[in-house]
Scaffold this active site. Sequence first.
Site, PDB file in Angstrom:
ATOM      1  N   ASP A   1      45.428  74.217  13.022  1.00 50.39           N
ATOM      2  CA  ASP A   1      44.565  73.041  12.961  1.00 50.39           C
ATOM      3  C   ASP A   1      43.585  73.092  14.129  1.00 50.39           C
ATOM      4  OD1 ASP A   1      43.565  70.598  12.128  1.00 50.39           O
ATOM      5  OD2 ASP A   1      45.128  69.429  13.114  1.00 50.39           O
TER       6      ASP A   1
ATOM      7  N   GLU B   1      39.579  56.232  15.685  1.00 48.19           N
ATOM      8  CA  GLU B   1      38.158  56.098  15.989  1.00 48.19           C
ATOM      9  C   GLU B   1      37.568  54.848  15.336  1.00 48.19           C
ATOM     10  OE1 GLU B   1      36.077  60.239  15.920  1.00 48.19           O
ATOM     11  OE2 GLU B   1      37.874  60.343  14.691  1.00 48.19           O
TER      12      GLU B   1
ATOM     13  N   GLU C   1      43.800  62.010   9.458  1.00 47.54           N
ATOM     14  CA  GLU C   1      42.680  62.809   9.937  1.00 47.54           C
ATOM     15  C   GLU C   1      42.050  63.457   8.710  1.00 47.54           C
ATOM     16  OE1 GLU C   1      43.976  65.330  13.241  1.00 47.54           O
ATOM     17  OE2 GLU C   1      43.649  63.635  14.605  1.00 47.54           O
TER      18      GLU C   1
ATOM     19  N   GLU D   1      40.005  66.016   6.959  1.00 44.41           N
ATOM     20  CA  GLU D   1      39.636  67.375   7.361  1.00 44.41           C
ATOM     21  C   GLU D   1      39.340  68.238   6.133  1.00 44.41           C
ATOM     22  OE1 GLU D   1      41.963  69.197  10.427  1.00 44.41           O
ATOM     23  OE2 GLU D   1      42.807  67.297  11.117  1.00 44.41           O
TER      24      GLU D   1
ATOM     25  N   ASP E   1      45.474  65.328   7.673  1.00 47.23           N
ATOM     26  CA  ASP E   1      46.429  65.672   8.732  1.00 47.23           C
ATOM     27  C   ASP E   1      46.983  64.366   9.299  1.00 47.23           C
ATOM     28  OD1 ASP E   1      47.809  66.837  10.838  1.00 47.23           O
ATOM     29  OD2 ASP E   1      46.030  66.979  12.106  1.00 47.23           O
TER      30      ASP E   1
ATOM     31  N   HIS F   1      34.192  63.670  17.097  1.00 48.79           N
ATOM     32  CA  HIS F   1      35.603  63.304  17.158  1.00 48.79           C
ATOM     33  C   HIS F   1      36.179  63.615  18.547  1.00 48.79           C
ATOM     34  CE1 HIS F   1      39.786  62.789  15.939  1.00 48.79           C
ATOM     35  NE2 HIS F   1      40.043  63.983  16.415  1.00 48.79           N
TER      36      HIS F   1
ATOM     37  N   LYS G   1      52.374  65.342  14.712  1.00 49.38           N
ATOM     38  CA  LYS G   1      51.558  65.947  13.647  1.00 49.38           C
ATOM     39  C   LYS G   1      52.402  66.612  12.564  1.00 49.38           C
ATOM     40  CE  LYS G   1      47.391  65.618  15.591  1.00 49.38           C
ATOM     41  NZ  LYS G   1      46.213  65.089  14.904  1.00 49.38           N
TER      42      LYS G   1
ATOM     43  N   THR H   1      51.448  67.194   6.386  1.00 48.75           N
ATOM     44  CA  THR H   1      50.021  67.460   6.218  1.00 48.75           C
ATOM     45  C   THR H   1      49.769  67.565   4.727  1.00 48.75           C
ATOM     46  OG1 THR H   1      49.976  68.718   8.291  1.00 48.75           O
ATOM     47  CG2 THR H   1      48.114  69.017   6.787  1.00 48.75           C
TER      48      THR H   1
ATOM     49  N   ARG I   1      49.835  58.437  16.459  1.00 50.28           N
ATOM     50  CA  ARG I   1      49.157  58.413  17.761  1.00 50.28           C
ATOM     51  C   ARG I   1      50.091  58.028  18.908  1.00 50.28           C
ATOM     52  NH1 ARG I   1      45.220  61.635  16.319  1.00 50.28           N
ATOM     53  NH2 ARG I   1      43.992  60.781  14.586  1.00 50.28           N
TER      54      ARG I   1
ATOM     55  N   GLN J   1      52.187  61.093  19.596  1.00 54.42           N
ATOM     56  CA  GLN J   1      51.278  62.109  20.139  1.00 54.42           C
ATOM     57  C   GLN J   1      50.942  61.839  21.611  1.00 54.42           C
ATOM     58  OE1 GLN J   1      47.550  62.190  18.016  1.00 54.42           O
ATOM     59  NE2 GLN J   1      46.728  63.931  19.153  1.00 54.42           N
TER      60      GLN J   1
HETATM   61 CA    CA Z   1      43.981  67.473  12.924  1.00 48.05          CA
END
Ligand code: CA
Length: 400
Positions: A114, A347, A187, A189, A221, A121, A241, A245, A225, A228
């Site tokens: 990843d 975000e 996420e 992606e 993904d 970002h 993470k 996925t 948070r 993390q």
């Molecule tokens: Ca990611």
Amino acid sequence: MTASTSWLGLPPDTGFGPANLPYGIFSTSGSGPRTGVGIGDHVLDLAAATGDPLHATGTLNAFMATGPAAWAALRTRLTEWFSDPVHRRTVEPNLVPRDQVTMHLPIEVADYVDFYSSQHHAENLGRMFRPDSAALTPNWKHLPIGYHGRAGTVAVSGTPVVRPCGQRKDPTEDAPTFGPSQRLDIEAEVGFVVGVGSDLGAAVPLRRFPDHVFGVCLVNDWSSRDLQAWEYVPLGPFLGKSFLTSIAPWVVPLAALGAARVAPPPRDPQPLRYLRDDDDPWGLDIALEVRLNGELLSSPPFREMYWTPAQQLAHLTVNGASLRTGDLYASGTVSGPGTHERGSFIELSWGGAEPITLADGTTRTFLDDGDVVVITATAPGPDGSRLSFGEVTGRVEPAR
Ligand code: CA
């Protein structure tokens, strides 16, 4: 070739016209998983139509390993089938309505990497996580930052998203606690699927990107948070993470994306030579959309990505690490400069400080149990058409 030139009479806005021809693995009641090609509202049963056992293995890996010449030959054949009505007798009996099939994980995932290649970002997260330092770390514009993820928890779209548990520690607390993640995020992606492997010890240069990469799929993904934030120093993402996925069931061939190629944003400073792509850049104009419970929240533009998938491949092999058929690498969260172009809730809600108000009057900072996230994308095709990447979706279930 446009959608309307097919004898199938597809609507111009199908997204699954004969210029796309995405591959997936499908099954119907009473029959096992096999390779299909998405066309309009149908799936062409490739195993039945070609009689080739390569397409009856239940993953795309065996076909992907055959390489670019074989990929091109099949694509040419499929294009002929869908454009010339003389092939109607071959094709029509092997079309299955898409609403009657179950889609499966399209590839057997070998290794999963990843990246972190959206400048917007990376700057947004830098400002939130390291408010007293520069938004970008000193290495960011010199190499595509990434980490090796967990291949075994890559799952097909629709797989339930069980809220992960783990250690969290708020900066105001003295010690960590254990429990369900309270900051569950997405996420948005774009993923790249390796068809042809490489030799251990040999780097794959930029120009060999289309010789190795078979196609492109949407990725969500899922990220915790709070897990993390507590675990990521000093070795990077781990349990925040690895719980899941999700990828879309359709792999759009690289060969379908000729009209989507664009120049990436200007690089300053110029990267080292093995990452210089001025003569043949692989920026891609893929327009993503993120929906929560049906409501459009964000439209992340992939064309804004600082590092391209060709640069990512060159970087991840430059030390001699080999590729395997089925390797998947994801772009990193796609975020553009606009507030409605951000590809994650951290975000969109600015770390939880600015809750998002939904059309039903409720607010979100991160995901609630029961929330459904759908990510879709399109890219320019020939003659003004749009190609669809299908969707990657997931519903959040309570922690177990
Ligand atoms: Ca990611």
